[in-house]
Design a protein around this motif. Structure first.
Motif, PDB file in Angstrom:
ATOM      1  N   ALA A  64       0.805  -1.230   0.000  1.00 35.61           N
ATOM      2  CA  ALA A  64       0.000   0.000   0.000  1.00 35.61           C
ATOM      3  C   ALA A  64       0.838   1.279   0.000  1.00 35.61           C
ATOM      4  O   ALA A  64       0.293   2.365   0.149  1.00 35.61           O
ATOM      5  N   SER A  65       2.144   1.154  -0.188  1.00 36.79           N
ATOM      6  CA  SER A  65       2.980   2.354  -0.076  1.00 36.79           C
ATOM      7  C   SER A  65       2.886   3.271  -1.291  1.00 36.79           C
ATOM      8  O   SER A  65       3.225   4.449  -1.204  1.00 36.79           O
ATOM      9  N   HIS A  66       2.439   2.732  -2.435  1.00 35.77           N
ATOM     10  CA  HIS A  66       2.345   3.545  -3.660  1.00 35.77           C
ATOM     11  C   HIS A  66       1.031   3.215  -4.368  1.00 35.77           C
ATOM     12  O   HIS A  66       1.016   2.619  -5.443  1.00 35.77           O
ATOM     13  N   ARG A  67      -0.045   3.638  -3.764  1.00 38.39           N
ATOM     14  CA  ARG A  67      -1.378   3.293  -4.261  1.00 38.39           C
ATOM     15  C   ARG A  67      -1.665   3.892  -5.635  1.00 38.39           C
ATOM     16  O   ARG A  67      -2.515   3.379  -6.366  1.00 38.39           O
ATOM     17  N   ARG A 209      14.808   0.152  -1.297  1.00 37.61           N
ATOM     18  CA  ARG A 209      14.923   1.230  -2.276  1.00 37.61           C
ATOM     19  C   ARG A 209      13.557   1.815  -2.650  1.00 37.61           C
ATOM     20  O   ARG A 209      13.442   3.016  -2.896  1.00 37.61           O
ATOM     21  N   SER A 210      12.532   0.990  -2.702  1.00 41.30           N
ATOM     22  CA  SER A 210      11.214   1.510  -3.084  1.00 41.30           C
ATOM     23  C   SER A 210      10.698   2.523  -2.082  1.00 41.30           C
ATOM     24  O   SER A 210       9.942   3.442  -2.434  1.00 41.30           O
ATOM     25  N   GLN A 211      11.096   2.370  -0.825  1.00 42.97           N
ATOM     26  CA  GLN A 211      10.631   3.272   0.227  1.00 42.97           C
ATOM     27  C   GLN A 211      11.491   4.526   0.331  1.00 42.97           C
ATOM     28  O   GLN A 211      11.183   5.431   1.101  1.00 42.97           O
ATOM     29  N   ARG A 212      12.552   4.567  -0.433  1.00 41.18           N
ATOM     30  CA  ARG A 212      13.422   5.740  -0.462  1.00 41.18           C
ATOM     31  C   ARG A 212      13.199   6.566  -1.728  1.00 41.18           C
ATOM     32  O   ARG A 212      13.972   7.467  -2.030  1.00 41.18           O
ATOM     33  N   GLY A 213      12.152   6.232  -2.476  1.00 36.53           N
ATOM     34  CA  GLY A 213      11.813   6.994  -3.675  1.00 36.53           C
ATOM     35  C   GLY A 213      12.696   6.716  -4.864  1.00 36.53           C
ATOM     36  O   GLY A 213      12.795   7.557  -5.772  1.00 36.53           O
ATOM     37  N   LEU A 214      13.311   5.517  -4.906  1.00 39.70           N
ATOM     38  CA  LEU A 214      14.293   5.215  -5.947  1.00 39.70           C
ATOM     39  C   LEU A 214      13.798   4.224  -6.987  1.00 39.70           C
ATOM     40  O   LEU A 214      14.552   3.871  -7.899  1.00 39.70           O
ATOM     41  N   VAL A 216       9.755   3.535  -7.756  1.00 39.69           N
ATOM     42  CA  VAL A 216       8.457   3.893  -8.336  1.00 39.69           C
ATOM     43  C   VAL A 216       8.499   5.338  -8.822  1.00 39.69           C
ATOM     44  O   VAL A 216       8.728   6.262  -8.036  1.00 39.69           O
ATOM     45  N   GLU A 217       8.255   5.513 -10.107  1.00 44.89           N
ATOM     46  CA  GLU A 217       8.386   6.850 -10.704  1.00 44.89           C
ATOM     47  C   GLU A 217       7.064   7.448 -11.150  1.00 44.89           C
ATOM     48  O   GLU A 217       7.039   8.601 -11.605  1.00 44.89           O
ATOM     49  N   ASP A 218       5.968   6.692 -11.040  1.00 42.80           N
ATOM     50  CA  ASP A 218       4.691   7.200 -11.561  1.00 42.80           C
ATOM     51  C   ASP A 218       3.679   7.470 -10.454  1.00 42.80           C
ATOM     52  O   ASP A 218       2.470   7.455 -10.697  1.00 42.80           O
ATOM     53  N   ASP A 219       4.164   7.716  -9.251  1.00 44.08           N
ATOM     54  CA  ASP A 219       3.266   8.043  -8.138  1.00 44.08           C
ATOM     55  C   ASP A 219       3.892   9.149  -7.296  1.00 44.08           C
ATOM     56  O   ASP A 219       4.536   8.876  -6.279  1.00 44.08           O
ATOM     57  N   PRO A 220       3.710  10.395  -7.711  1.00 45.82           N
ATOM     58  CA  PRO A 220       4.339  11.500  -6.973  1.00 45.82           C
ATOM     59  C   PRO A 220       3.862  11.634  -5.537  1.00 45.82           C
ATOM     60  O   PRO A 220       4.533  12.261  -4.717  1.00 45.82           O
ATOM     61  N   GLU A 221       2.721  11.026  -5.214  1.00 47.55           N
ATOM     62  CA  GLU A 221       2.201  11.088  -3.849  1.00 47.55           C
ATOM     63  C   GLU A 221       2.586   9.845  -3.041  1.00 47.55           C
ATOM     64  O   GLU A 221       2.163   9.693  -1.905  1.00 47.55           O
ATOM     65  N   GLY A 222       3.370   8.961  -3.639  1.00 42.92           N
ATOM     66  CA  GLY A 222       3.743   7.729  -2.957  1.00 42.92           C
ATOM     67  C   GLY A 222       4.640   7.974  -1.763  1.00 42.92           C
ATOM     68  O   GLY A 222       5.282   9.021  -1.621  1.00 42.92           O
ATOM     69  N   VAL A 224       7.635   8.027   0.838  1.00 42.05           N
ATOM     70  CA  VAL A 224       9.096   8.101   0.848  1.00 42.05           C
ATOM     71  C   VAL A 224       9.527   8.267   2.302  1.00 42.05           C
ATOM     72  O   VAL A 224       9.008   9.127   3.018  1.00 42.05           O
ATOM     73  N   LEU A 225      10.458   7.434   2.741  1.00 46.47           N
ATOM     74  CA  LEU A 225      10.956   7.553   4.112  1.00 46.47           C
ATOM     75  C   LEU A 225      11.498   8.959   4.350  1.00 46.47           C
ATOM     76  O   LEU A 225      12.404   9.402   3.638  1.00 46.47           O
ATOM     77  N   PRO A 226      10.968   9.670   5.335  1.00 45.79           N
ATOM     78  CA  PRO A 226      11.409  11.052   5.562  1.00 45.79           C
ATOM     79  C   PRO A 226      12.767  11.105   6.265  1.00 45.79           C
ATOM     80  O   PRO A 226      13.102  10.237   7.073  1.00 45.79           O
TER      81      PRO A 226
END
Length: 243
Positions: A64-67, A209-214, A216-222, A224-226
């Motif tokens: 559910a991290s990048h709906r 890597r998926s949780q660091r924004g590296l 998924v490129e098609d979900d700008p609202e997905g 990202v670990l702050p």
């Protein structure tokens, strides 16, 4: 008690060796793929280094991290996140046969009912097979429904097996507003010095890597670990709260 007071108590916990904090074999319950690295990656690496690796169970599938992604629909993302967890576990020195996945739906981990009971039976079987004496669960005040659900699983395990020591590790709870009030008594617990394995923990976190924004490129609202969470998680000590 306010969060700021709670954090001050955490910082004053005595530093103790692994055997004092968690005697015997430990079961680590991680709500999502990455919580195991963030909250207790140093614990896992230390235990593995000392020849008594824990058993790590990832409870939800992390889907559910990048709906909003069409390229990474939930089934594909779940497979990726499982692979990332395997990579992270290898960074921590955890043998591959000590890592398990329950595959419950992200953001919908149950707190009761048939699915909850089935998950609990699976965990009981793991505890008995590996003779686990300690269970690590998320802190009950981590502001995420899956973290709370996994905390409840830990409490249920202890009610069924009173010999278990249940300890909580905070993640998102460390980012709550300092002025927030919570219904909690003065906590007790320990801190584990993880400086010797901090590089391993950092590498494990980076493996997600998926949780660091590296990825998924098609979900700008997905998700990202702050940075403010990573700063708190990659400190020289990990916190374990006696529950």
């Amino acid at each position: 008690m306010k969060i700021q007071e709670m954090l001050q108590h955490f910082a004053s916990f005595p530093v103790a060796p692994l055997e004092t904090i968690a005697p015997g074999t430990t079961l680590v319950l991680s709500p999502h793929p990455d919580d195991e690295s963030l909250g207790c990656g140093g614990f896992i690496a230390t235990a593995a280094r000392d020849g008594r690796p824990p058993v790590v169970v990832i409870v939800s599938d992390g889907s559910a991290s990048h709906r909003g992604s069409a390229v990474w629909p939930p089934p594909r993302l779940a497979r990726l996140r499982q692979a990332e967890s395997r990579d992270a576990a290898a960074m921590l020195g955890l043998p591959s046969d000590r890592l398990f996945f329950l595959g419950l739906r992200d953001a919908a981990v149950p707190t009761e009912g048939e699915e909850f009971d089935a998950a609990l039976c699976h965990l009981l079987e793991i505890v008995r097979r590996h003779d686990c004496r300690t269970v690590l669960v998320p802190w009950r005040y981590d502001p995420h429904c899956d973290h709370e659900a996994v905390w409840i699983m830990g409490q249920k395990l202890r009610s069924l097996l009173p010999r278990l020591r249940i300890l909580a590790y905070p993640i998102w709870g460390l980012t709550l507003s300092p002025d927030m009030d919570i219904e909690e008594t003065v906590p007790t617990g320990w801190r584990l010095d993880v400086r010797a394995v901090l590089d391993r923990k950092r590498q494990a976190v980076q493996a997600h890597r998926s949780q660091r924004g590296l990825v998924v490129e098609d979900d700008p609202e997905g998700f990202v670990l702050p940075d403010h969470l990573l700063e708190k998680m990659l400190r020289p000590y990990e916190i374990f709260i006696a529950s």
